[in-house]
Design a protein around this motif. Sequence first.
Motif, PDB file in Angstrom:
ATOM      1  N   GLY A 123       5.002  15.281   9.948  1.00 23.69           N
ATOM      2  CA  GLY A 123       4.182  16.386  10.434  1.00 23.69           C
ATOM      3  C   GLY A 123       4.082  16.357  11.950  1.00 23.69           C
ATOM      4  N   HIS A 124       3.884  15.145  12.477  1.00 24.80           N
ATOM      5  CA  HIS A 124       3.812  14.926  13.922  1.00 24.80           C
ATOM      6  C   HIS A 124       5.147  15.333  14.566  1.00 24.80           C
ATOM      7  CE1 HIS A 124       2.855  12.869  17.663  1.00 24.80           C
ATOM      8  NE2 HIS A 124       3.980  12.184  17.568  1.00 24.80           N
ATOM      9  N   LEU A 125       6.248  14.945  13.890  1.00 22.85           N
ATOM     10  CA  LEU A 125       7.597  15.266  14.373  1.00 22.85           C
ATOM     11  C   LEU A 125       7.782  16.794  14.448  1.00 22.85           C
ATOM     12  CD1 LEU A 125      10.338  13.562  14.743  1.00 22.85           C
ATOM     13  CD2 LEU A 125      10.940  14.464  12.517  1.00 22.85           C
ATOM     14  N   ILE A 126       7.308  17.492  13.421  1.00 21.94           N
ATOM     15  CA  ILE A 126       7.462  18.955  13.386  1.00 21.94           C
ATOM     16  C   ILE A 126       6.642  19.610  14.499  1.00 21.94           C
ATOM     17  CG2 ILE A 126       6.918  21.020  11.989  1.00 21.94           C
ATOM     18  CD1 ILE A 126       7.809  19.347   9.525  1.00 21.94           C
ATOM     19  N   ILE A 127       5.388  19.154  14.657  1.00 24.83           N
ATOM     20  CA  ILE A 127       4.533  19.744  15.698  1.00 24.83           C
ATOM     21  C   ILE A 127       5.113  19.490  17.092  1.00 24.83           C
ATOM     22  CG2 ILE A 127       2.253  19.579  16.824  1.00 24.83           C
ATOM     23  CD1 ILE A 127       1.072  19.252  14.029  1.00 24.83           C
ATOM     24  N   LYS A 128       5.533  18.241  17.325  1.00 25.84           N
ATOM     25  CA  LYS A 128       6.164  17.902  18.609  1.00 25.84           C
ATOM     26  C   LYS A 128       7.424  18.737  18.819  1.00 25.84           C
ATOM     27  CE  LYS A 128       3.974  14.344  20.578  1.00 25.84           C
ATOM     28  NZ  LYS A 128       3.599  14.301  21.999  1.00 25.84           N
ATOM     29  N   GLY A 129       8.188  18.899  17.718  1.00 26.10           N
ATOM     30  CA  GLY A 129       9.427  19.672  17.774  1.00 26.10           C
ATOM     31  C   GLY A 129       9.168  21.120  18.133  1.00 26.10           C
ATOM     32  N   HIS A 141       0.849  -1.198   0.000  1.00 26.31           N
ATOM     33  CA  HIS A 141       0.000   0.000   0.000  1.00 26.31           C
ATOM     34  C   HIS A 141       0.888   1.254   0.000  1.00 26.31           C
ATOM     35  CE1 HIS A 141      -3.354  -2.625   0.911  1.00 26.31           C
ATOM     36  NE2 HIS A 141      -2.626  -3.154   1.889  1.00 26.31           N
ATOM     37  N   PRO A 142       1.526   1.557  -1.154  1.00 24.05           N
ATOM     38  CA  PRO A 142       2.506   2.650  -1.172  1.00 24.05           C
ATOM     39  C   PRO A 142       1.921   4.024  -0.815  1.00 24.05           C
ATOM     40  CG  PRO A 142       2.103   1.821  -3.394  1.00 24.05           C
ATOM     41  CD  PRO A 142       1.418   0.904  -2.456  1.00 24.05           C
ATOM     42  N   TRP A 143       0.703   4.297  -1.317  1.00 24.38           N
ATOM     43  CA  TRP A 143       0.127   5.629  -1.058  1.00 24.38           C
ATOM     44  C   TRP A 143      -0.167   5.811   0.437  1.00 24.38           C
ATOM     45  CZ3 TRP A 143       0.154  10.303  -2.610  1.00 24.38           C
ATOM     46  CH2 TRP A 143      -0.772  11.217  -2.118  1.00 24.38           C
ATOM     47  N   ARG A 144      -0.745   4.743   1.031  1.00 26.25           N
ATOM     48  CA  ARG A 144      -1.059   4.818   2.454  1.00 26.25           C
ATOM     49  C   ARG A 144       0.223   4.951   3.289  1.00 26.25           C
ATOM     50  NH1 ARG A 144      -4.582   0.078   4.820  1.00 26.25           N
ATOM     51  NH2 ARG A 144      -2.558  -0.773   5.373  1.00 26.25           N
ATOM     52  N   SER A 145       1.259   4.214   2.850  1.00 22.52           N
ATOM     53  CA  SER A 145       2.541   4.281   3.562  1.00 22.52           C
ATOM     54  C   SER A 145       3.138   5.683   3.457  1.00 22.52           C
ATOM     55  CB  SER A 145       3.525   3.264   2.984  1.00 22.52           C
ATOM     56  OG  SER A 145       3.027   1.980   3.160  1.00 22.52           O
ATOM     57  N   LEU A 146       3.056   6.253   2.234  1.00 25.85           N
ATOM     58  CA  LEU A 146       3.599   7.603   2.028  1.00 25.85           C
ATOM     59  C   LEU A 146       2.854   8.620   2.893  1.00 25.85           C
ATOM     60  CD1 LEU A 146       5.739   9.058   0.209  1.00 25.85           C
ATOM     61  CD2 LEU A 146       3.852   9.664  -1.293  1.00 25.85           C
ATOM     62  N   THR A 147       1.517   8.470   2.937  1.00 29.29           N
ATOM     63  CA  THR A 147       0.709   9.377   3.768  1.00 29.29           C
ATOM     64  C   THR A 147       1.109   9.236   5.236  1.00 29.29           C
ATOM     65  OG1 THR A 147      -1.079   8.993   2.230  1.00 29.29           O
ATOM     66  CG2 THR A 147      -1.681  10.068   4.270  1.00 29.29           C
ATOM     67  N   ASN A 148       1.294   7.993   5.660  1.00 30.28           N
ATOM     68  CA  ASN A 148       1.662   7.766   7.064  1.00 30.28           C
ATOM     69  C   ASN A 148       3.048   8.317   7.388  1.00 30.28           C
ATOM     70  OD1 ASN A 148      -0.758   6.567   7.667  1.00 30.28           O
ATOM     71  ND2 ASN A 148      -0.046   4.492   7.262  1.00 30.28           N
ATOM     72  N   ILE A 149       4.013   8.141   6.454  1.00 27.77           N
ATOM     73  CA  ILE A 149       5.362   8.683   6.676  1.00 27.77           C
ATOM     74  C   ILE A 149       5.289  10.212   6.775  1.00 27.77           C
ATOM     75  CG2 ILE A 149       7.645   9.040   5.609  1.00 27.77           C
ATOM     76  CD1 ILE A 149       7.347   6.209   4.415  1.00 27.77           C
ATOM     77  N   SER A 150       4.508  10.819   5.859  1.00 30.04           N
ATOM     78  CA  SER A 150       4.382  12.281   5.867  1.00 30.04           C
ATOM     79  C   SER A 150       3.719  12.761   7.152  1.00 30.04           C
ATOM     80  CB  SER A 150       3.569  12.752   4.661  1.00 30.04           C
ATOM     81  OG  SER A 150       4.123  12.203   3.498  1.00 30.04           O
ATOM     82  N   ASN A 151       2.660  12.028   7.579  1.00 31.32           N
ATOM     83  CA  ASN A 151       2.006  12.392   8.840  1.00 31.32           C
ATOM     84  C   ASN A 151       2.983  12.277  10.007  1.00 31.32           C
ATOM     85  OD1 ASN A 151      -0.350  12.878   7.494  1.00 31.32           O
ATOM     86  ND2 ASN A 151      -1.357  10.982   8.096  1.00 31.32           N
ATOM     87  N   ALA A 152       3.869  11.251   9.924  1.00 32.02           N
ATOM     88  CA  ALA A 152       4.870  11.078  10.986  1.00 32.02           C
ATOM     89  C   ALA A 152       5.809  12.285  11.023  1.00 32.02           C
ATOM     90  CB  ALA A 152       5.667   9.798  10.753  1.00 32.02           C
ATOM     91  N   ILE A 156       2.469  16.707   4.636  1.00 37.05           N
ATOM     92  CA  ILE A 156       2.919  17.220   5.941  1.00 37.05           C
ATOM     93  C   ILE A 156       2.148  18.504   6.293  1.00 37.05           C
ATOM     94  CG2 ILE A 156       4.876  18.260   7.189  1.00 37.05           C
ATOM     95  CD1 ILE A 156       6.738  16.375   5.668  1.00 37.05           C
ATOM     96  N   VAL A 157       2.066  19.416   5.315  1.00 38.81           N
ATOM     97  CA  VAL A 157       1.401  20.704   5.586  1.00 38.81           C
ATOM     98  C   VAL A 157      -0.079  20.489   5.893  1.00 38.81           C
ATOM     99  CG1 VAL A 157       0.773  22.943   4.584  1.00 38.81           C
ATOM    100  CG2 VAL A 157       3.083  22.057   4.296  1.00 38.81           C
ATOM    101  N   ARG A 158      -0.711  19.548   5.177  1.00 37.30           N
ATOM    102  CA  ARG A 158      -2.134  19.278   5.445  1.00 37.30           C
ATOM    103  C   ARG A 158      -2.323  18.740   6.861  1.00 37.30           C
ATOM    104  NH1 ARG A 158      -4.515  16.398   0.143  1.00 37.30           N
ATOM    105  NH2 ARG A 158      -5.798  15.436   1.744  1.00 37.30           N
ATOM    106  N   TYR A 159      -1.365  17.907   7.286  1.00 38.96           N
ATOM    107  CA  TYR A 159      -1.420  17.356   8.643  1.00 38.96           C
ATOM    108  C   TYR A 159      -1.278  18.481   9.677  1.00 38.96           C
ATOM    109  CZ  TYR A 159      -0.212  14.380  12.638  1.00 38.96           C
ATOM    110  OH  TYR A 159      -0.184  13.765  13.859  1.00 38.96           O
ATOM    111  N   ILE A 160      -0.283  19.355   9.425  1.00 35.57           N
ATOM    112  CA  ILE A 160      -0.067  20.481  10.353  1.00 35.57           C
ATOM    113  C   ILE A 160      -1.290  21.397  10.349  1.00 35.57           C
ATOM    114  CG2 ILE A 160       1.345  22.570  10.766  1.00 35.57           C
ATOM    115  CD1 ILE A 160       3.760  20.986   9.728  1.00 35.57           C
ATOM    116  N   HIS A 161      -1.871  21.608   9.168  1.00 39.50           N
ATOM    117  CA  HIS A 161      -3.039  22.484   9.041  1.00 39.50           C
ATOM    118  C   HIS A 161      -4.231  21.940   9.822  1.00 39.50           C
ATOM    119  CE1 HIS A 161      -6.411  24.473   6.769  1.00 39.50           C
ATOM    120  NE2 HIS A 161      -5.657  25.492   7.105  1.00 39.50           N
ATOM    121  N   ARG A 162      -4.348  20.602   9.850  1.00 43.01           N
ATOM    122  CA  ARG A 162      -5.456  19.982  10.598  1.00 43.01           C
ATOM    123  C   ARG A 162      -5.292  20.193  12.103  1.00 43.01           C
ATOM    124  NH1 ARG A 162      -5.224  15.206   7.419  1.00 43.01           N
ATOM    125  NH2 ARG A 162      -4.392  13.986   9.146  1.00 43.01           N
TER     126      ARG A 162
END
Lengths: 208, 242
Positions: free
Chosen positions: A177-183, A164-175, B223-229
């Motif tokens: 994003g999570h890293l940036i917010i936590k940071g 599931h490459p798209w789902r994996s890519l979304t999850n990596i990107s969310n990770a 990433i930006v969409r996640y941060i935006h949410r």
Amino acid sequence: MIQLSYLDYLAVEGKSRLHRLSPKKKIIGMAVVLLFIVTMRNLPGFLLLYALLLAIFFLSRIPLKIFSLTFYPLIFAVLFIFISGFQIGFILLIFLKVLCGSTGVVLLLATTPYPSIFRILGKVLPSLFVTALFLTYRSIFILLNVLEETQSALYLRGGLQWRHPWRSLTNISNAFGHLIIKGIDASEKMYESMLIRGFKNKIHYRGE
Amino acid sequence: MSHIHLPDGVLPVWLWVSGYLGAILVGAILFRFVKEENLSRRLPLLGMMAAAMILGASVEIVPIAYHINLTVISGILLGPSLIFLATLVVNVILALFGHGGITVIGLNTLILSIEGIVGYFLFRFLWRVFKRLTPAIFIATFLALFSSTLAMIGVVSLGASHYEELIHQEGKGIFEFHLSKEKENVSGEAQEKSEVNLKRFIAIVLPLGFIGWVLEGVITVLIVRYIHRLRPDLLKLEREPA
């Protein structure tokens, strides 16, 4: 990048003669290696320099798994081959320059803690820049912890699957994003605690 | 792909010295726009974003020699002045990790900061035009990476005469001796083959780069969409559509 913490551990805990040598002397040594790399143009000279660096590497009792790091920049040097029209002499010269540079740098890092290098740099570079280096160094370890936790959570919940490459890519990107917010949250807390300790645009490192 | 992973000693001295001078000049100009108080407050954030960029750079996609940079998202969050200092810090730490030469730090900083600065301004502009996050971020990232790759190719091209010199040096080593002996009989075609071939370099870098720009564009959008949410305030978007 996980090796960064391992490199840091080796630099702090190592007991070889090179580990005990002052960071200033090691940085001067690295500068001399760089000078050779920039000015020297003959292959025997580079072979000799590489052999010397390898000898120091193994005498310093640095684990072999760190040695593989010195080959990493070759991935990019391969691209540079195409400029030369596949001239063997030029390719060897470039590869040896890469290997001498990376071996020298890894040797320096595996025997000298990052903060000691930054402290020496602080004597010649603006304090703002050196403070940014210190804060980045600290932040790498904070984010590495967050990243490792997130990575484990993703693996355990089947978030990373080649099927599931798209789902994996979304999850990596969310990770990330999570890293940036936590940071960002951690950086706000870090600033508050630094203010309490009297931070004024400069970090003083005593090397203890 | 967009910044130079060249080793030390490949680029001519005048070029990498100019890179350092250029970086100092650009840094001095950009920092005139930052208030000291604001800078002090944002230094920890700068450290965090630089660390995130370093962690991103450690995820290597080996077949295309590409790693994500996160420079555009960092540029959006830090602004054009601080992203310059962040890219300088990133390049110093990556160089200390053997990821690119120490002498090319100045040039790498200039090239990588193009991504952050162009990305920041393009995103602000495209957000006003589209009022939609996905196209604004994707196009801004794609064009920012495209510009920095062009800058990288420009820098590599500037050193062409120096590479010629390195290829055709005579009597300075065992391999060069063979080359210089053979040189007397080389035909025109062989001579052409032995010359610096920037077209071949560009023909390899641009298609690989294209894959990287699209990949980074998609990842940055996600990433930006996640941060935006979760934390829309971080993006400082004006006049958000209802």
